[in-house]
Structure formats: structure tokens, C-alpha cells
Motif scaffolding. Structure first.
Motif, PDB file in Angstrom:
ATOM      1  N   GLY A  35       0.824  -1.210   0.000  1.00  0.00           N
ATOM      2  CA  GLY A  35       0.000   0.000   0.000  1.00  0.00           C
ATOM      3  C   GLY A  35       0.854   1.255   0.000  1.00  0.00           C
ATOM      4  O   GLY A  35       0.554   2.226  -0.701  1.00  0.00           O
ATOM      5  N   ARG A  36       1.896   1.243   0.820  1.00  0.00           N
ATOM      6  CA  ARG A  36       2.799   2.399   0.863  1.00  0.00           C
ATOM      7  C   ARG A  36       3.469   2.622  -0.499  1.00  0.00           C
ATOM      8  O   ARG A  36       3.577   3.750  -0.967  1.00  0.00           O
ATOM      9  N   LEU A  37       3.900   1.521  -1.122  1.00  0.00           N
ATOM     10  CA  LEU A  37       4.541   1.633  -2.427  1.00  0.00           C
ATOM     11  C   LEU A  37       3.586   2.228  -3.466  1.00  0.00           C
ATOM     12  O   LEU A  37       3.981   3.100  -4.260  1.00  0.00           O
ATOM     13  N   CYS A  38       2.362   1.781  -3.465  1.00  0.00           N
ATOM     14  CA  CYS A  38       1.373   2.305  -4.428  1.00  0.00           C
ATOM     15  C   CYS A  38       1.139   3.797  -4.221  1.00  0.00           C
ATOM     16  O   CYS A  38       1.009   4.560  -5.183  1.00  0.00           O
ATOM     17  N   LYS A  39       1.075   4.206  -2.947  1.00  0.00           N
ATOM     18  CA  LYS A  39       0.871   5.630  -2.658  1.00  0.00           C
ATOM     19  C   LYS A  39       2.062   6.458  -3.142  1.00  0.00           C
ATOM     20  O   LYS A  39       1.898   7.529  -3.750  1.00  0.00           O
ATOM     21  N   LEU A  40       3.273   5.953  -2.916  1.00  0.00           N
ATOM     22  CA  LEU A  40       4.472   6.670  -3.369  1.00  0.00           C
ATOM     23  C   LEU A  40       4.532   6.747  -4.895  1.00  0.00           C
ATOM     24  O   LEU A  40       4.980   7.752  -5.455  1.00  0.00           O
ATOM     25  N   LEU A  41       4.079   5.707  -5.550  1.00  0.00           N
ATOM     26  CA  LEU A  41       4.056   5.734  -7.017  1.00  0.00           C
ATOM     27  C   LEU A  41       3.048   6.751  -7.541  1.00  0.00           C
ATOM     28  O   LEU A  41       3.253   7.348  -8.605  1.00  0.00           O
ATOM     29  N   ILE A  42       1.966   6.945  -6.792  1.00  0.00           N
ATOM     30  CA  ILE A  42       1.011   7.999  -7.187  1.00  0.00           C
ATOM     31  C   ILE A  42       1.679   9.362  -7.117  1.00  0.00           C
ATOM     32  O   ILE A  42       1.514  10.196  -8.018  1.00  0.00           O
TER      33      ILE A  42
ATOM     34  N   MET B 134       4.487  13.884  -9.906  1.00  0.00           N
ATOM     35  CA  MET B 134       5.709  14.648 -10.125  1.00  0.00           C
ATOM     36  C   MET B 134       6.103  14.644 -11.605  1.00  0.00           C
ATOM     37  O   MET B 134       6.486  15.681 -12.166  1.00  0.00           O
ATOM     38  N   THR B 135       5.991  13.501 -12.259  1.00  0.00           N
ATOM     39  CA  THR B 135       6.344  13.411 -13.679  1.00  0.00           C
ATOM     40  C   THR B 135       5.369  14.212 -14.533  1.00  0.00           C
ATOM     41  O   THR B 135       5.767  14.861 -15.506  1.00  0.00           O
ATOM     42  N   LYS B 136       4.095  14.186 -14.187  1.00  0.00           N
ATOM     43  CA  LYS B 136       3.119  15.003 -14.923  1.00  0.00           C
ATOM     44  C   LYS B 136       3.428  16.493 -14.777  1.00  0.00           C
ATOM     45  O   LYS B 136       3.314  17.263 -15.736  1.00  0.00           O
ATOM     46  N   ILE B 137       3.820  16.888 -13.567  1.00  0.00           N
ATOM     47  CA  ILE B 137       4.165  18.300 -13.336  1.00  0.00           C
ATOM     48  C   ILE B 137       5.418  18.665 -14.127  1.00  0.00           C
ATOM     49  O   ILE B 137       5.483  19.740 -14.745  1.00  0.00           O
ATOM     50  N   GLN B 138       6.410  17.798 -14.134  1.00  0.00           N
ATOM     51  CA  GLN B 138       7.627  18.053 -14.919  1.00  0.00           C
ATOM     52  C   GLN B 138       7.286  18.245 -16.393  1.00  0.00           C
ATOM     53  O   GLN B 138       7.808  19.134 -17.063  1.00  0.00           O
TER      54      GLN B 138
ATOM     55  N   GLY C  29      11.472  16.073  -3.199  1.00  0.00           N
ATOM     56  CA  GLY C  29      11.461  16.306  -4.642  1.00  0.00           C
ATOM     57  C   GLY C  29      10.059  16.557  -5.177  1.00  0.00           C
ATOM     58  O   GLY C  29       9.834  17.454  -5.989  1.00  0.00           O
ATOM     59  N   VAL C  30       9.088  15.769  -4.689  1.00  0.00           N
ATOM     60  CA  VAL C  30       7.698  15.959  -5.120  1.00  0.00           C
ATOM     61  C   VAL C  30       7.184  17.315  -4.648  1.00  0.00           C
ATOM     62  O   VAL C  30       6.538  18.059  -5.403  1.00  0.00           O
ATOM     63  N   ASN C  31       7.462  17.654  -3.399  1.00  0.00           N
ATOM     64  CA  ASN C  31       7.013  18.947  -2.870  1.00  0.00           C
ATOM     65  C   ASN C  31       7.583  20.116  -3.675  1.00  0.00           C
ATOM     66  O   ASN C  31       6.884  21.089  -3.957  1.00  0.00           O
ATOM     67  N   ASN C  32       8.861  20.031  -4.018  1.00  0.00           N
ATOM     68  CA  ASN C  32       9.476  21.112  -4.793  1.00  0.00           C
ATOM     69  C   ASN C  32       8.786  21.309  -6.136  1.00  0.00           C
ATOM     70  O   ASN C  32       8.539  22.447  -6.567  1.00  0.00           O
ATOM     71  N   TRP C  33       8.508  20.206  -6.828  1.00  0.00           N
ATOM     72  CA  TRP C  33       7.846  20.335  -8.130  1.00  0.00           C
ATOM     73  C   TRP C  33       6.422  20.862  -7.989  1.00  0.00           C
ATOM     74  O   TRP C  33       5.943  21.627  -8.838  1.00  0.00           O
ATOM     75  N   CYS C  34       5.732  20.476  -6.946  1.00  0.00           N
ATOM     76  CA  CYS C  34       4.377  21.017  -6.707  1.00  0.00           C
ATOM     77  C   CYS C  34       4.432  22.525  -6.463  1.00  0.00           C
ATOM     78  O   CYS C  34       3.599  23.285  -6.975  1.00  0.00           O
TER      79      CYS C  34
END
Length: 988
Positions: free
Chosen positions: A580-587, A592-596, A635-640
Motif C-alpha cells: 500500500g505504501r509503495l502504491c501511494k508513493l508511485l502515485i 511529479m512526472t506530470k508536473i515536470q 522532490g515531489v514537494n518542490n515540483w508542486c
């Protein structure tokens, strides 16, 4: 001089001697030596008196005939050398190359004799030999500029001149630089002409018999152009593509260079064995092509290159993947067979250079190639196969089976006959026939009777199971795992890798994550993934994530997202408590990739997509305080945060949502967002503005605040430690991902104001907006260069994103172009400065369609004076053939001033070169006083035609000084637009 050698003037007295002399095996003087003497004596002053022929009492007409005859003799000699520019570059000084090729232009057509006028030359009506001479000159022009930039051995010049003698090959540095500056000014014309000539039809090159030499009795000379030699189309185009590509490479226009080198590369294969008029070196071409491909981001992965290139790469790099390359070539026959046979001979001569067993594999694959092509194969191969034993037979059968499905019926029949032949020729039946029976595709080639004929014992062991180790197949699987990005291929490769035993039991296989040390992924995802049980599914998820990161770094976001979605679907099926944790991190990683991708594509992003992503980014930033304890990483927070800043969601960053406190990027983003928000709401908040000023100046200042102790250790100055939010390199990374026009404008204004304060030079002040926002003092010793470099990069970044007002206001774009031009002016880059000012004008007026108050909004007096200074400075060290338009342009620009600067205008007009070109700009004059001065000047110099042309312009009704103000303004406006379009054609 040898007793049987001829002096250069003997060919002048008897031109018929030249051809027979040059056709000798080793003529003395040589062809190049004759060209040097002919050119030297044709261009030197007749009052020198140093050469015996010059001491003769010649009339002016006879002297002209002699010089023309010498020029033609030089052209005949150059024709004997097939107009080889590479030879000329190596052995002729630059001024002689120039004189030779200008003489060729003069002989082939009067209208082509002045290279500075080629910009308006129509190549359509030109004859085949004129096309050749035009291409030759402009190729020389570009090649000379390229050669001037390459390192060369310095020419030794004698410090003690010999009295009464002069070396004709020596040229002063001033002469060489003068010629190069002329060629540089005409480089754009040369490029344009050569690109036009790529579409030319038939081209013919003059030969020795083409030219007729002037004699003492001849009154007029006509050359025999029918005797020109046809130049093959592929030779002509290949050489032009190569020279254009080399020039574009020099100018760092790698996309253009790549396209030309690619075309030249294609044409090289069509050249015959004797390409007389194409001197392209295939190794240099390949080097240029690969360099441009790499610099353009088109560097073809090794596995996607041509088999020929992969073969050469493999041979030069320890025979890496050689077996794979040769095996693939057995289908397409791309690699020349002689190269493959030479490789085989090399391996036989130096067996220690290659891995053990490679020679036998190469012999096998080469034999298969010969069989498939229907060529005679090496009769010694059965003996080599017998010596190699079971491993050699295994490799033969595997090599055939791997590509068997792609063979046609003819190929299969040839292979059947080949296998029967080697079974008879070698004592390998006991090994070969079981191997054939163990491979169903190969076995299908033979009937049971044929197998019995080849090996009678075949019937006695119908169920014999022949086990083969397949090291090459394992390498193929590893290759798929490392290089493939197809989810299905990766899935199959993972399963095969897990079930395939290593070729040697004492050397265990590597785990899949260890196959490539360059694979990366976010640390939280990696740690979570490694806690799950090790299964093929987990390895597949690892591969998809690692390859998605690779693709995202290469800006291939669509493929990256596809792999991440594949990883998410497989991750949901993994066993373990961390799934479950892995799936959440992949989301989070998907977001992040969509934002990039979105930031990379801004400003060309659909508003609905941007709105949906900003909503997801807010939710992501709020998740750090969630109950599940699964928070996005930094990294995700920075891109957001970057997305919200670029989307103009400044309220969310300033308190609209709860943001993590540990994100260093907020130290810069919050004051920037607050400043942008205040400007949008038209609030005055100097505290906010000064906060941003302190942060940015602190970042740039901190990059230089380092000292070294007596031991050499780097010590950072602690007084900047707390106040600086990020390093300068991190600041530049932030700027690279900044897309919002208001934020860009604010930072350009801030940095521009810092530079103006540090510069303290009103004459070179940078144009900026929002001047009242910033402090009037700055403390920054040694900051000037760093601020200037950062500002230059940022302005280039802004104008690249928003070249026109399509996605933002034209006023902002205009301001950025003016700042860019001012920076170029400050750096004495006058050509770039003029281009920037002109671009600003065209952006502000929508390409002169909306000219409302042009003079006041963009072309202020200070900018016009800078443009005048640029035009004048561009000609400080150039020759007259390219000085013409710039002094004339400066004179015209003086009319743009609110109070016309007559002193500067008249000074420019008095330049001889300016007068020579001024008649092209009469249609841009509207000031009566300037026109009267030009008329008077032409009259004094006896230039009747130019005087009459100026008088005609003076007589136009709209130029009459008695017209009302509206008519005069309209007449000036029309002429301003005409002149600006002419300038744009020259500089943009």
C-alpha cells in the motif's frame, strides 16, 4: 632553380606550355608554385619595380592585359587541380585564395564579380559553369571562417628580411583579419546562396581547355564554356552539405549542422570511386555528425545505430557485442564482406587480442553470411569446426536458429545444402546431427532419410536429448533488460532471466538491480520496494520505475508516464505489508512526472490540464500532515511548489494551504510569490520587495564568499550561512524551471537594477521595468560578472519562452528584448545588440502592423543613439565591401532622433564606403537637409547618376517641407518602416 625548369613568365609568353608542363609526373615549378607566382604578379602594384617584367615600359592597357593573362593562367592551373579547396587551404595564403576565386567570378560573369552584391543575386538564370564558380567562392568563404577558428601551426616569419627579395606567400596579420572580417560579414549571404544552389540543376566545372589567355595582339577574349566538365549531382551536393554543416557547427547551430551532415552522410554512399569534385573525409564527416547528434539530443543509442557503425565501434572497443552485430548483419548484409573477412584475418594473426572462442564465432558467422549470399565459403571451415568440438557446433546451430524465422526459402535451401556439405566434409556427424535434431526449426529442413544418410546412427537414438548451454542468449536477455523500454519485452526478459542458468556454475548471475549501476529512483520508493519479497514481479516494478526516471531525465515524459502506470498496476499485485505504501508513493511519482511534463511544455499547455494539475499539487502539499503517515518526499514537494508558482497560484503559497516547513525552496518562492501578488493586486509593499532583494542578492553573493585556510582547505564565511536559502547552482536550476511571465519580469528587473548599480555607467545602463521597487544601493564587491552572467542567461531564457506576445503581453516581451540588446551592447556585441533592438521594435508593433507611438514607446533617443553607435562600431576594422550598409544605416538612423543629429549623420555620409551604398537607401530618406547634403556631395564628386537619383527623391511630393504635419509624419513613418524592414533582413 633546376636547369630544365621553367620560369613563370615563360608561360605568359607561351601559354601553350602550361598544360604539357603540368601533365609531367613531377613538374618544376609545381602547380601550386605557379599559382602563387601568377597571382602575386597579377595583384602586386606595378610601381614596385622588383620583377624584371615590371621594368618594361608598358602602357596602362598592356599592363592590364598582362595582369588579366596572369589571372587566367592561375585559373587554368587551378582547374588542373580540380578546384580542390583543401589543397588551396593548405598551400596558398588566404589573400591569394581570395584573389583566385574572385578572378574566377569575374571571368564567369560580370554580374557575379562583386561578392558583396550576391545577397540580391538571382541564381535561377545562371548557367551551369556560373553555378559552379558561385558555389566554389561561397564554399571558400565559409571554409576560411572555419579554418580560422581551428588551431594551426604558426607560420615562421624571418625577422631579417633579405634585401631586394620578398616572399609572395607571406601576408600580414592585418590583411588576413581584414579578409576574414569581410567574409564574416557576408557569411549569412554565403549560407543562403549555397542553400539555394542545393536545388540547382546541371553544374559544370571549368577545365584547362575552357580558358583562353590574353595575348599582346588580342583585343577581346572569350572563353570556351562549352568545354566545361559535368559535375555529378551527388558530388556537388555532398560537398556543399559538408561545408555548410561545418560552418553551422562553428556557429553552434547544431540542429542545422546535423541536418546537413545527415544529408552528406547519405550522399557519401552514392559517390563513385573517383569523386574528383568532392573532397569530403568520411572520418571527419562521421565525427561531425555524431557530435551534432549528441549536442542536439539526437545521439543515437548504440543499439539503434547502423550495423556498419556498430561494427566499427565494436572492433575499436574490445569487440563489444561483435557477435550480436555480425548475427544481425547476416539478415541485411550491410557490413561489407571484405571488412568481415579482414577482421577474421586479424583475429587469426593476433589471437591473444580477442576473448577466447571469438575467432571461431566470427568464422562461423562469416561462413553463414557467405552461404546466405550465395558466395563461396571458406573450404577450411569444416576443419575449424571439427577443431572447436561441441562448443563450435552449439554456436553454429544457435546462430542459425536465432534468425531462422527471418530467412526466406532460398536462404533455407542454401543452409540445408551447407549443413549437408559440412557433415560430409568433417568428422562431426555424432555432434552435428544430434544438435540439428534438438533444434526443431533446423530439423525441419531435412527429412528422416536425409538425416540417416548423414548419420546412420540417428535412428538408434531417436529420443536423445541434446542439452546446450547458451551464453549468447543470456547476453541477449541482459541486453533487453538494460536497453528496452517496452513493458512487454521487459516482462518476458525478467522471466527468462530468472529461469536461465548461468553459463558457468561457479560464477553466479547478478541480481537485476545490479545489472546497471546508473539506474536511479527516489530513495523512499527504493527503500520501500526492497522491503518486499524478491519476486519477478518486484524486479519488473523496479525496472519500470528506473527506466521511467531515465526517460524523464531525457524529457521523454509520455513514455515515462506509460512505464510508471505499468509499474503501478504491477505494484498493486505484489505481496507484502509495504504494498500500500509503495502504491501511494508511485502515485506521488506519477504526479511529479506530470508536473515536470507540464512545466517543460509551458506556456503551451491547455488551461484545463493546468487547472487539474494545480488542484492535485495542492492536495499533495497538504498530505504531509495526513493520518496515514505516507507523505510525499522533498522532490515531489518542490515540483508542486514550482507548478503553483508558474500557474500564478500565489495565494496558495502565501498561506492558502499548509506547507511543509523543511522545504528550502520556500525561502525564495515565498518572497517572489508575494512580490508578484502585490504587483497583480497593485499594492505597494516595500518590505516584501526588499525581502526578495535580500534573498536574491544573498544567493549570488554567497557563490563567491569562500576563502582558503593556510592548509588549502575551503572555508565558507559563516555570516552568509543563515541568510542564504540556496546555492547559486540551485538558483539557476530554479530559474530554468521558471515559466511565469510576471515572476520572470520581476527577477530580470531585480538583477538588472543590481547590475546598473554595480556598473555605475549611465551610457551602458540596462533597460528594466519596476525601477521604483528596489533599493538604490547594493553591497557587492566582485558581484558584477556573476550578476551579468545570471541576468544574461535569464533574459535569454525568457525571450526563448516568449519570443512574441502570443502567450503574454507584448510589453513584457519588448522589455526583455530591450534588456537583452542592452546586455549585448554592454559586452560590445554590436551585431547582437542591433538584432535585439530591432526584435523589440517588431514585437512591440506586431511586425510594424500596429505602429502607435513607436518612437516614444520603444525607439527612444537613447536606444536610437545606441543603434547608431552599433552601426558605426561594426565597421571599425572591416574592409569597404561590407562597410557600405552600416555607415549608411547609421546616417538614416540619425533621422529617427527627435532632434536630428546632423553632425553624426554628415560624418557617416562623408565615409566613401557609405556614399557608395547610399543610393540603396534614398527611398528611406525624408529629411530635406540630409538629401540636399547628399546631392551637393555627389555634385562635387562628379557622380551624376547618383546626384540625379537623389534629386528625384527630393522632388517627391510627400517629402516637400511645406506639407502639413500629418503628411510629413506619414511620409516619415512609411520610410521608417521601409528602413526597419531592410535592417531586419540584414540582422535578423
Amino acid at each position: 632553380m633546376a636547369s630544365d625548369s621553367l620560369a613563370w613568365f615563360e608561360f605568359l609568353l607561351n601559354p601553350a606550355l602550361l598544360e604539357s608542363h603540368l601533365n609531367q609526373s613531377n613538374p618544376e615549378p609545381s602547380a601550386i608554385g605557379l599559382i602563387i607566382q601568377f597571382i602575386y604578379n597579377s595583384i602586386k602594384r606595378s610601381d614596385g619595380g622588383n620583377v624584371e617584367l615590371e621594368t618594361m615600359d608598358l602602357t596602362a592597357q598592356e599592363n592590364t592585359k598582362k595582369k588579366n593573362a596572369l589571372s587566367v593562367l592561375a585559373l587554368k592551373t587551378a582547374a588542373h587541380l580540380k578546384w580542390n579547396l583543401e589543397t588551396f587551404e593548405q598551400k596558398l595564403p588566404l589573400h591569394m585564395q581570395d584573389a583566385l576565386l574572385v578572378a574566377l567570378l569575374a571571368e564567369t560573369g560580370e554580374e557575379m564579380s562583386t561578392p558583396s552584391l550576391h545577397g540580391t543575386l538571382d541564381t535561377g538564370p545562371l548557367l551551369p559553369y556560373q553555378l559552379f564558380s558561385l558555389a566554389l567562392y561561397h564554399r571558400y568563404a565559409l571554409r576560411a571562417l572555419v579554418q580560422a577558428k581551428l588551431p594551426a601551426k604558426p607560420v615562421k616569419v624571418s625577422n631579417v628580411p633579405i634585401p631586394g627579395q620578398q616572399d609572395p606567400t607571406q601576408e600580414s596579420r592585418e590583411v588576413q583579419e581584414g579578409i576574414l572580417s569581410v567574409l564574416d560579414r557576408g557569411a549569412d549571404v554565403s549560407v543562403r546562396v549555397l542553400e539555394q544552389l542545393l536545388g540547382a540543376g546541371e553544374v559544370r566545372a571549368p577545365v584547362m581547355a575552357t580558358f583562353t589567355v590574353h595575348t599582346h595582339q588580342s583585343l577581346a577574349v572569350s572563353h570556351i564554356w562549352e568545354r566545361c566538365q559535368l559535375v555529378a549531382d551527388e558530388q556537388f551536393k555532398c560537398q556543399i552539405h559538408y561545408d555548410l554543416g561545418a560552418y553551422h557547427f562553428l556557429q553552434e547551430r547544431y540542429e542545422d549542422g546535423y541536418s546537413h551532415f545527415a544529408e552528406a552522410y547519405k550522399l557519401m554512399s552514392e559517390l563513385g570511386p573517383h569523386a574528383e569534385y568532392c573532397q569530403v573525409n568520411i572520418d571527419k564527416l562521421r565525427g561531425y555528425y555524431n557530435s551534432c547528434a549528441s549536442l542536439c539530443g539526437r545521439s543515437t543509442p548504440l543499439e539503434k545505430r547502423s550495423l556498419y557503425d556498430r561494427f566499427l565501434y565494436s572492433v575499436g572497443n574490445g569487440y563489444q557485442d561483435l557477435v550480436k552485430v555480425l548475427s544481425e548483419d547476416n539478415l541485411v548484409f550491410e557490413i561489407p564482406l571484405y571488412l568481415r573477412k579482414n577482421l577474421e584475418l586479424d583475429l587469426q594473426a593476433w589471437p591473444k587480442k580477442a576473448p577466447q572462442g571469438l575467432l571461431m564465432q566470427v568464422q562461423t558467422l562469416n561462413t553463414i553470411r557467405c552461404v546466405l549470399e550465395g558466395e563461396s565459403w571458406n573450404s577450411g571451415y569444416p576443419l575449424h569446426l571439427a577443431q572447436s568440438g561441441k562448443s563450435g557446433v552449439q554456436f553454429l546451430i544457435q546462430a542459425l536458429a536465432a534468425k531462422f524465422s527471418k530467412f526466406n526459402n532460398l536462404h533455407k535451401e542454401r543452409l540445408r545444402m551447407f549443413l549437408m556439405a559440412i557433415s560430409i566434409a568433417s568428422d562431426m556427424c555424432e555432434t552435428l546431427i544430434p544438435a540439428i535434431r534438438a533444434c526443431p526449426p533446423i530439423k525441419a529442413l531435412f527429412s528422416q532419410e536425409e538425416l540417416l544418410l548423414m548419420w546412420p546412427k540417428c535412428e538408434e537414438s531417436p529420443h536423445q536429448d541434446y542439452q546446450t548451454a547458451d551464453p549468447s542468449s543470456l547476453n541477449d536477455i541482459i541486453w533487453e533488460l538494460i536497453h528496452s523500454y517496452n513493458p512487454e519485452v521487459l516482462k518476458n526478459a525478467v522471466m527468462l532471466y530468472k529461469t536461465t542458468l548461468p553459463p558457468r556454475q561457479d560464477i553466479p548471475k547478478k541480481e537485476i538491480p545490479e545489472l546497471n549501476t546508473k539506474w536511479e529512483m527516489p530513495i523512499p520508493i527504493y527503500n520501500t520496494l526492497m522491503k518486499l519479497p524478491q519476486t519477478p514481479q518486484r524486479e519488473l516494478v523496479f525496472l519500470c520505475i528506473a527506466k521511467a526516471v531515465e526517460l524523464a531525465q531525457a524529457r521523454s515524459f509520455r513514455s515515462s508516464l506509460s512505464l510508471l502506470e505499468e509499474a503501478s498496476s504491477h505494484a498493486a499485485k505484489l505481496p507484502g505489508r509495504e504494498t500500500g505504501r509503495l502504491c501511494k508513493l508511485l502515485i506521488w511519482m506519477l504526479l511529479m512526472t506530470k508536473i515536470q511534463r507540464c512545466i517543460h511544455e509551458l506556456p503551451c499547455v491547455d488551461s484545463n490540464v493546468l487547472s487539474e494539475l494545480t488542484s492535485e499539487a495542492r492536495q499533495c502539499l497538504s498530505a504531509h500532515s495526513g493520518r496515514d503517515g505516507i507523505a510525499p518526499w522533498t522532490g515531489v514537494n518542490n515540483w508542486c511548489i514550482l507548478l503553483l508558482l508558474n500557474a500564478g497560484e500565489w495565494g496558495s503559497l502565501l498561506g492558502g494551504i499548509s506547507l511543509p516547513s523543511h522545504i528550502y525552496l520556500l525561502g525564495l518562492v515565498k518572497p517572489l510569490a508575494a512580490t508578484a501578488h502585490a504587483l497583480r493586486e497593485k499594492h505597494t509593499s516595500k518590505t516584501v520587495w526588499y525581502d526578495l532583494w535580500d534573498v536574491v542578492v544573498g544567493i549570488i553573493a554567497n557563490s563567491s564568499q569562500h576563502k582558503r585556510s593556510s592548509s588549502g582547505q575551503s572555508l565558507s564565511m559563516e555570516r552568509h550561512h543563515d541568510s542564504v536559502v540556496m546555492s547559486r547552482s540551485a538558483f539557476l536550476d530554479f530559474l530554468e524551471n521558471l515559466r511565469e511571465p510576471s515572476c520572470l519580469s520581476i527577477l530580470i528587473s531585480l538583477l538588472g537594477h543590481v547590475l546598473n548599480l554595480l556598473n555605475q555607467e549611465p551610457s551602458s545602463e540596462i533597460h528594466i521595468d519596476h525601477l521604483a521597487m528596489w533599493p538604490q544601493t547594493v553591497n557587492g564587491n566582485g558581484l558584477k560578472d556573476k550578476v551579468k552572467d545570471t541576468l544574461t542567461w535569464l533574459v535569454d531564457h525568457a525571450t526563448r519562452l516568449y519570443p512574441t506576445g502570443t502567450h503574454t503581453s507584448a510589453a513584457l516581451c519588448t522589455s526583455w528584448h530591450l534588456s537583452r540588446a542592452d546586455l549585448a551592447y554592454m559586452s560590445d556585441q554590436y551585431h547582437n545588440a542591433l538584432a535585439g533592438y530591432l526584435t523589440a521594435v517588431f514585437v512591440a508593433t506586431d511586425f510594424l502592423r500596429n505602429d502607435n507611438g513607436l518612437d516614444q514607446s520603444v525607439l527612444t533617443d537613447s536606444i536610437i543613439r545606441r543603434m547608431i553607435r552599433c552601426c558605426m562600431n561594426l565597421n571599425c576594422y572591416t574592409q569597404a565591401s561590407y562597410m557600405t550598409t552600416n555607415f549608411s544605416s547609421a546616417a538614416i538612423l540619425c533621422q529617427f532622433l527627435e532632434n536630428i543629429d546632423y553632425s553624426t549623420a554628415l560624418r557617416c555620409l562623408q565615409e566613401r564606403s557609405a556614399v557608395d551604398a547610399m543610393d540603396a537607401y534614398y527611398c528611406c530618406l525624408w529629411d530635406v537637409s540630409l538629401i540636399e547634403f547628399i546631392i551637393n556631395m555627389h555634385h562635387k564628386r562628379g557622380e551624376v547618376q547618383r546626384r540625379d537619383k537623389a534629386l528625384k527623391m527630393m522632388g517627391l511630393l510627400e517629402v516637400n517641407s511645406n506639407n502639413n504635419d500629418e503628411i510629413q509624419r506619414e511620409a516619415a513613418k512609411v520610410r521608417k518602416h521601409r528602413f526597419l524592414r531592410s535592417m531586419a533582413k540584414q540582422y535578423l
